[in-house]
Motif scaffolding. Structure first.
Motif, PDB file in Angstrom:
ATOM      1  N   PHE A 132       0.897  -1.022  -0.079  1.00 37.31           N
ATOM      2  CA  PHE A 132       0.029   0.007   0.081  1.00 37.31           C
ATOM      3  C   PHE A 132       0.847   1.180   0.161  1.00 37.31           C
ATOM      4  O   PHE A 132       1.937   1.329   0.505  1.00 37.31           O
ATOM      5  CB  PHE A 132      -0.941  -0.053   1.288  1.00 37.31           C
ATOM      6  N   TYR A 133       0.392   2.487  -0.627  1.00 37.82           N
ATOM      7  CA  TYR A 133       0.943   3.579  -0.578  1.00 37.82           C
ATOM      8  C   TYR A 133       1.408   4.094   0.910  1.00 37.82           C
ATOM      9  O   TYR A 133       2.420   4.526   1.399  1.00 37.82           O
ATOM     10  CB  TYR A 133       0.063   4.673  -0.949  1.00 37.82           C
ATOM     11  N   GLU A 134       0.432   3.611   1.909  1.00 40.81           N
ATOM     12  CA  GLU A 134       0.673   3.694   3.215  1.00 40.81           C
ATOM     13  C   GLU A 134       1.857   3.323   3.983  1.00 40.81           C
ATOM     14  O   GLU A 134       2.162   3.789   4.819  1.00 40.81           O
ATOM     15  CB  GLU A 134      -0.670   3.565   4.129  1.00 40.81           C
ATOM     16  N   LEU A 135       2.365   2.138   3.455  1.00 40.99           N
ATOM     17  CA  LEU A 135       3.427   1.603   3.857  1.00 40.99           C
ATOM     18  C   LEU A 135       4.723   2.819   3.747  1.00 40.99           C
ATOM     19  O   LEU A 135       5.687   2.604   5.000  1.00 40.99           O
ATOM     20  CB  LEU A 135       4.025   0.296   3.014  1.00 40.99           C
ATOM     21  N   ALA A 136       5.065   3.594   3.122  1.00 41.99           N
ATOM     22  CA  ALA A 136       5.951   4.515   3.075  1.00 41.99           C
ATOM     23  C   ALA A 136       5.887   5.422   4.268  1.00 41.99           C
ATOM     24  O   ALA A 136       6.895   5.489   4.954  1.00 41.99           O
ATOM     25  CB  ALA A 136       5.982   5.422   1.789  1.00 41.99           C
ATOM     26  N   ALA A 137       4.490   5.958   4.529  1.00 44.46           N
ATOM     27  CA  ALA A 137       4.344   6.748   5.914  1.00 44.46           C
ATOM     28  C   ALA A 137       4.721   5.824   7.219  1.00 44.46           C
ATOM     29  O   ALA A 137       5.388   6.311   8.217  1.00 44.46           O
ATOM     30  CB  ALA A 137       3.023   7.317   5.905  1.00 44.46           C
ATOM     31  N   GLN A 138       4.221   4.573   7.241  1.00 36.54           N
ATOM     32  CA  GLN A 138       4.499   3.675   8.318  1.00 36.54           C
ATOM     33  C   GLN A 138       6.036   3.269   8.293  1.00 36.54           C
ATOM     34  O   GLN A 138       6.495   3.386   9.692  1.00 36.54           O
ATOM     35  CB  GLN A 138       3.643   2.410   8.164  1.00 36.54           C
ATOM     36  N   MET A 139       6.760   3.194   7.456  1.00 40.45           N
ATOM     37  CA  MET A 139       8.177   2.926   7.624  1.00 40.45           C
ATOM     38  C   MET A 139       8.672   4.397   8.149  1.00 40.45           C
ATOM     39  O   MET A 139       9.718   4.024   9.217  1.00 40.45           O
ATOM     40  CB  MET A 139       8.671   2.466   6.246  1.00 40.45           C
ATOM     41  N   LEU A 140       8.565   5.359   7.724  1.00 42.65           N
ATOM     42  CA  LEU A 140       9.114   6.484   8.268  1.00 42.65           C
ATOM     43  C   LEU A 140       8.685   6.810   9.657  1.00 42.65           C
ATOM     44  O   LEU A 140       9.635   7.329  10.431  1.00 42.65           O
ATOM     45  CB  LEU A 140       8.613   7.737   7.424  1.00 42.65           C
ATOM     46  N   ALA A 141       7.557   6.521  10.240  1.00 38.82           N
ATOM     47  CA  ALA A 141       6.958   6.706  11.526  1.00 38.82           C
ATOM     48  C   ALA A 141       7.905   5.753  12.550  1.00 38.82           C
ATOM     49  O   ALA A 141       7.981   6.106  13.662  1.00 38.82           O
ATOM     50  CB  ALA A 141       5.631   6.502  11.583  1.00 38.82           C
ATOM     51  N   ARG A 196       9.478  11.614  -1.529  1.00 40.24           N
ATOM     52  CA  ARG A 196       8.381  12.396  -1.793  1.00 40.24           C
ATOM     53  C   ARG A 196       7.512  12.798  -0.841  1.00 40.24           C
ATOM     54  O   ARG A 196       6.924  13.938  -0.594  1.00 40.24           O
ATOM     55  CB  ARG A 196       7.627  11.682  -3.051  1.00 40.24           C
ATOM     56  N   LEU A 197       7.234  11.741   0.203  1.00 48.84           N
ATOM     57  CA  LEU A 197       6.367  11.924   1.328  1.00 48.84           C
ATOM     58  C   LEU A 197       6.982  12.997   1.917  1.00 48.84           C
ATOM     59  O   LEU A 197       6.029  13.941   2.818  1.00 48.84           O
ATOM     60  CB  LEU A 197       5.913  10.763   1.869  1.00 48.84           C
ATOM     61  N   LEU A 198       8.164  12.854   2.496  1.00 43.56           N
ATOM     62  CA  LEU A 198       8.728  13.820   3.543  1.00 43.56           C
ATOM     63  C   LEU A 198       8.873  15.205   2.823  1.00 43.56           C
ATOM     64  O   LEU A 198       8.499  16.107   3.557  1.00 43.56           O
ATOM     65  CB  LEU A 198      10.079  13.349   3.509  1.00 43.56           C
ATOM     66  N   ARG A 199       9.140  15.388   1.466  1.00 40.74           N
ATOM     67  CA  ARG A 199       8.937  16.736   1.100  1.00 40.74           C
ATOM     68  C   ARG A 199       7.617  17.326   0.921  1.00 40.74           C
ATOM     69  O   ARG A 199       7.405  18.464   1.166  1.00 40.74           O
ATOM     70  CB  ARG A 199       9.298  16.501  -0.517  1.00 40.74           C
ATOM     71  N   SER A 200       6.624  16.423   0.799  1.00 42.98           N
ATOM     72  CA  SER A 200       5.108  16.822   1.017  1.00 42.98           C
ATOM     73  C   SER A 200       4.930  17.316   2.328  1.00 42.98           C
ATOM     74  O   SER A 200       3.888  18.207   2.467  1.00 42.98           O
ATOM     75  CB  SER A 200       4.158  15.824   0.527  1.00 42.98           C
TER      76      SER A 200
END
Length: 255
Positions: A132-141, A196-200
């Motif tokens: 899922f796209y959400e995996l990127a956010a969960q990894m960063l968290a 890209r998520l961090l930049r956003s």
């Protein structure tokens, strides 16, 4: 129709519950908070009374092979046995694209789940989804500090809500065994998604991609997690997801 959702209070489970309601049906959540324990089997028989369809999105956060196999094996055994006693006509399970090509501890449990479901006596469908796209956010968290170390992964990610809708569509159709894999509209690398998520979010954290050792790392960095045949594809791109409320509120852990 009443549709049971195993793991319905979890992150993905809540999306499936919403999709069941949006399709005009009544979700029945199977979770400890509703008096059902998938591991002990407590409460399952009562909860599945007069339930024709079960969607299983229960999950465990682990990369340990034994823990994953124990969780998915026990939970699936209990769900299928109770479903057979209750006369469930269709059991739908969510799995992961690449579980048969990437030797990752978590995936061992999903492989066991697939075998139990497809070889069981309850008519069933297994849907493999890409990450899922959400995996990127969960990894960063889950990685504190100024440098975010993320595994090298080439994937074709998808918005979780699109997978939830697909699961409900499959649940309302005839059992299909292994359904065609579902994936997102484009291939991406996890490190690029994280940047890209961090930049956003206006963050200046550094993303450091690292290849996992051995055959597992090679498979993840190569094509081991990509779909290999035609199947349903999501419509929402990663850039579109970045601008959605889901990208800002994602928390918790998932596949």
């Amino acid at each position: 129709m009443r549709i049971a959702v195993a793991g319905g209070t979890g992150w993905v489970g809540r999306l499936v519950v919403d999709a069941v309601r949006a399709a005009g049906h009544e979700p029945v959540t199977l979770a400890r908070s509703t008096g059902v324990d998938l591991i002990s089997g407590s409460g399952l028989d009562q909860a599945l009374t007069a339930i024709p369809v079960v969607i299983d999105v229960s999950n465990v956060s682990t990369i340990n092979r034994r823990r994953s196999e124990e969780f998915f094996g026990t939970a699936t055994d209990n769900l299928l046995a109770a479903g057979q006693r209750a006369g469930v006509r269709h059991h739908v399970a969510l799995s992961v694209v690449g579980v048969d090509r990437v030797n990752w501890g978590y995936y061992a449990g999903k492989r066991r789940q697939e075998r139990l479901v497809l070889d069981g006596t309850v008519p069933a469908t297994v849907l493999r989804s890409t990450q899922f796209y959400e995996l990127a956010a969960q990894m960063l968290a889950s990685i504190p500090g100024p440098v975010a170390v993320v595994p090298q992964m080439r994937i074709q990610p998808i918005a979780a809500h699109e997978v939830a809708r697909c699961l409900v569509d499959l649940a309302l159709a005839d059992p299909a065994g292994r359904a065609p894999d579902i994936a997102g509209p484009q291939q991406l690398r996890m490190s690029d998604m994280a940047r890209r998520l961090l930049r956003s979010r206006g963050s200046h954290r550094v993303v450091l991609p690292v290849r996992l050792p051995g055959a597992t790392g090679r498979a993840m960095a190569g094509d081991g997690l990509l779909p290999t045949a035609p199947g349903p594809r999501g419509n929402q791109t990663f850039d579109q997801w970045l601008g959605s409320p889901a990208a800002q509120k994602t928390t918790g852990r998932t596949r």
